[in-house]
Design a protein around this motif. Structure first.
Motif, PDB file in Angstrom:
ATOM      1  N   ALA A   1      37.082   7.276  34.803  1.00 19.89           N
ATOM      2  CA  ALA A   1      38.157   7.846  33.984  1.00 19.89           C
ATOM      3  C   ALA A   1      38.747   6.800  33.048  1.00 19.89           C
ATOM      4  O   ALA A   1      39.162   7.124  31.932  1.00 19.89           O
ATOM      5  CB  ALA A   1      39.245   8.421  34.884  1.00 19.89           C
ATOM      6  N   ALA A   2      38.777   5.553  33.476  1.00 15.55           N
ATOM      7  CA  ALA A   2      39.340   4.483  32.651  1.00 15.55           C
ATOM      8  C   ALA A   2      38.367   4.024  31.569  1.00 15.55           C
ATOM      9  O   ALA A   2      38.771   3.339  30.639  1.00 15.55           O
ATOM     10  CB  ALA A   2      39.724   3.295  33.529  1.00 15.55           C
ATOM     11  N   LEU A   3      37.119   4.398  31.685  1.00 16.76           N
ATOM     12  CA  LEU A   3      36.108   3.929  30.737  1.00 16.76           C
ATOM     13  C   LEU A   3      36.305   4.487  29.331  1.00 16.76           C
ATOM     14  O   LEU A   3      35.764   3.966  28.375  1.00 16.76           O
ATOM     15  CB  LEU A   3      34.708   4.275  31.235  1.00 16.76           C
ATOM     16  CG  LEU A   3      34.294   3.657  32.560  1.00 16.76           C
ATOM     17  CD1 LEU A   3      32.895   4.131  32.945  1.00 16.76           C
ATOM     18  CD2 LEU A   3      34.339   2.156  32.505  1.00 16.76           C
ATOM     19  N   LYS A   4      37.073   5.538  29.223  1.00 22.00           N
ATOM     20  CA  LYS A   4      37.241   6.175  27.926  1.00 22.00           C
ATOM     21  C   LYS A   4      38.462   5.667  27.173  1.00 22.00           C
ATOM     22  O   LYS A   4      38.794   6.179  26.122  1.00 22.00           O
ATOM     23  CB  LYS A   4      37.324   7.690  28.113  1.00 22.00           C
ATOM     24  CG  LYS A   4      36.039   8.250  28.675  1.00 22.00           C
ATOM     25  CD  LYS A   4      36.100   9.731  28.883  1.00 22.00           C
ATOM     26  CE  LYS A   4      34.772  10.182  29.491  1.00 22.00           C
ATOM     27  NZ  LYS A   4      34.767  11.548  29.876  1.00 22.00           N
ATOM     28  N   SER A   5      39.125   4.656  27.694  1.00 22.04           N
ATOM     29  CA  SER A   5      40.322   4.142  27.032  1.00 22.04           C
ATOM     30  C   SER A   5      39.971   3.070  25.999  1.00 22.04           C
ATOM     31  O   SER A   5      38.957   2.382  26.109  1.00 22.04           O
ATOM     32  CB  SER A   5      41.306   3.574  28.045  1.00 22.04           C
ATOM     33  OG  SER A   5      40.861   2.327  28.519  1.00 22.04           O
ATOM     34  N   LYS A   6      40.822   2.937  25.013  1.00 22.16           N
ATOM     35  CA  LYS A   6      40.625   1.931  23.966  1.00 22.16           C
ATOM     36  C   LYS A   6      40.744   0.517  24.553  1.00 22.16           C
ATOM     37  O   LYS A   6      40.008  -0.388  24.158  1.00 22.16           O
ATOM     38  CB  LYS A   6      41.660   2.142  22.850  1.00 22.16           C
ATOM     39  CG  LYS A   6      41.514   1.196  21.702  1.00 22.16           C
ATOM     40  CD  LYS A   6      40.214   1.418  20.953  1.00 22.16           C
ATOM     41  CE  LYS A   6      40.139   0.523  19.747  1.00 22.16           C
ATOM     42  NZ  LYS A   6      38.828   0.540  19.130  1.00 22.16           N
ATOM     43  N   THR A   7      41.647   0.352  25.525  1.00 23.83           N
ATOM     44  CA  THR A   7      41.829  -0.954  26.151  1.00 23.83           C
ATOM     45  C   THR A   7      40.551  -1.387  26.863  1.00 23.83           C
ATOM     46  O   THR A   7      40.106  -2.521  26.722  1.00 23.83           O
ATOM     47  CB  THR A   7      42.996  -0.920  27.156  1.00 23.83           C
ATOM     48  OG1 THR A   7      44.175  -0.517  26.466  1.00 23.83           O
ATOM     49  CG2 THR A   7      43.209  -2.270  27.812  1.00 23.83           C
ATOM     50  N   TYR A   8      39.950  -0.482  27.635  1.00 25.47           N
ATOM     51  CA  TYR A   8      38.715  -0.814  28.335  1.00 25.47           C
ATOM     52  C   TYR A   8      37.617  -1.173  27.342  1.00 25.47           C
ATOM     53  O   TYR A   8      36.884  -2.138  27.528  1.00 25.47           O
ATOM     54  CB  TYR A   8      38.244   0.343  29.225  1.00 25.47           C
ATOM     55  CG  TYR A   8      36.921   0.043  29.889  1.00 25.47           C
ATOM     56  CD1 TYR A   8      36.867  -0.734  31.038  1.00 25.47           C
ATOM     57  CD2 TYR A   8      35.731   0.482  29.335  1.00 25.47           C
ATOM     58  CE1 TYR A   8      35.656  -1.047  31.632  1.00 25.47           C
ATOM     59  CE2 TYR A   8      34.520   0.174  29.922  1.00 25.47           C
ATOM     60  CZ  TYR A   8      34.489  -0.584  31.062  1.00 25.47           C
ATOM     61  OH  TYR A   8      33.292  -0.892  31.639  1.00 25.47           O
ATOM     62  N   GLU A   9      37.516  -0.399  26.274  1.00 30.18           N
ATOM     63  CA  GLU A   9      36.496  -0.665  25.261  1.00 30.18           C
ATOM     64  C   GLU A   9      36.676  -2.049  24.644  1.00 30.18           C
ATOM     65  O   GLU A   9      35.710  -2.784  24.445  1.00 30.18           O
ATOM     66  CB  GLU A   9      36.568   0.406  24.173  1.00 30.18           C
ATOM     67  CG  GLU A   9      35.498   0.278  23.128  1.00 30.18           C
ATOM     68  CD  GLU A   9      35.614   1.365  22.073  1.00 30.18           C
ATOM     69  OE1 GLU A   9      35.287   1.060  20.902  1.00 30.18           O
ATOM     70  OE2 GLU A   9      36.028   2.482  22.393  1.00 30.18           O
ATOM     71  N   THR A  10      37.925  -2.418  24.380  1.00 32.02           N
ATOM     72  CA  THR A  10      38.231  -3.731  23.820  1.00 32.02           C
ATOM     73  C   THR A  10      37.842  -4.843  24.782  1.00 32.02           C
ATOM     74  O   THR A  10      37.204  -5.828  24.395  1.00 32.02           O
ATOM     75  CB  THR A  10      39.728  -3.831  23.471  1.00 32.02           C
ATOM     76  OG1 THR A  10      40.050  -2.806  22.533  1.00 32.02           O
ATOM     77  CG2 THR A  10      40.075  -5.188  22.882  1.00 32.02           C
ATOM     78  N   VAL A  11      38.205  -4.687  26.054  1.00 34.02           N
ATOM     79  CA  VAL A  11      37.874  -5.691  27.070  1.00 34.02           C
ATOM     80  C   VAL A  11      36.361  -5.798  27.229  1.00 34.02           C
ATOM     81  O   VAL A  11      35.802  -6.895  27.285  1.00 34.02           O
ATOM     82  CB  VAL A  11      38.544  -5.346  28.418  1.00 34.02           C
ATOM     83  CG1 VAL A  11      38.007  -6.216  29.540  1.00 34.02           C
ATOM     84  CG2 VAL A  11      40.051  -5.480  28.304  1.00 34.02           C
TER      85      VAL A  11
END
Length: 64
Positions: A23-33
């Protein structure tokens, strides 16, 4: 982005990223990290990243 991660930091963060819930994989923060870790991993490999010892974002994409 001017500071590079130490190999130990990179290995630790890769292990953490592997454990992130989908579920967290779709966040912009995760993508940035994730993108930053990919750059750091490539930099470590160019510098002779023997210290990574099998820790790889690519491997995390193939697991499960």
């Amino acid at each position: 982005m001017d500071l590079h991660l130490h190999v130990y930091q990179l290995k630790t963060l890769i292990k953490i990223v592997k454990g992130v819930l989908e579920a967290a994989l779709k966040s912009k923060t995760y993508e940035t990290v994730y993108n930053r870790l990919a750059v750091e991993e490539a930099t470590a490999a160019v510098r002779g990243g023997a210290g990574l010892q099998g820790a790889s974002l690519r491997d995390s994409d193939q697991e499960d």
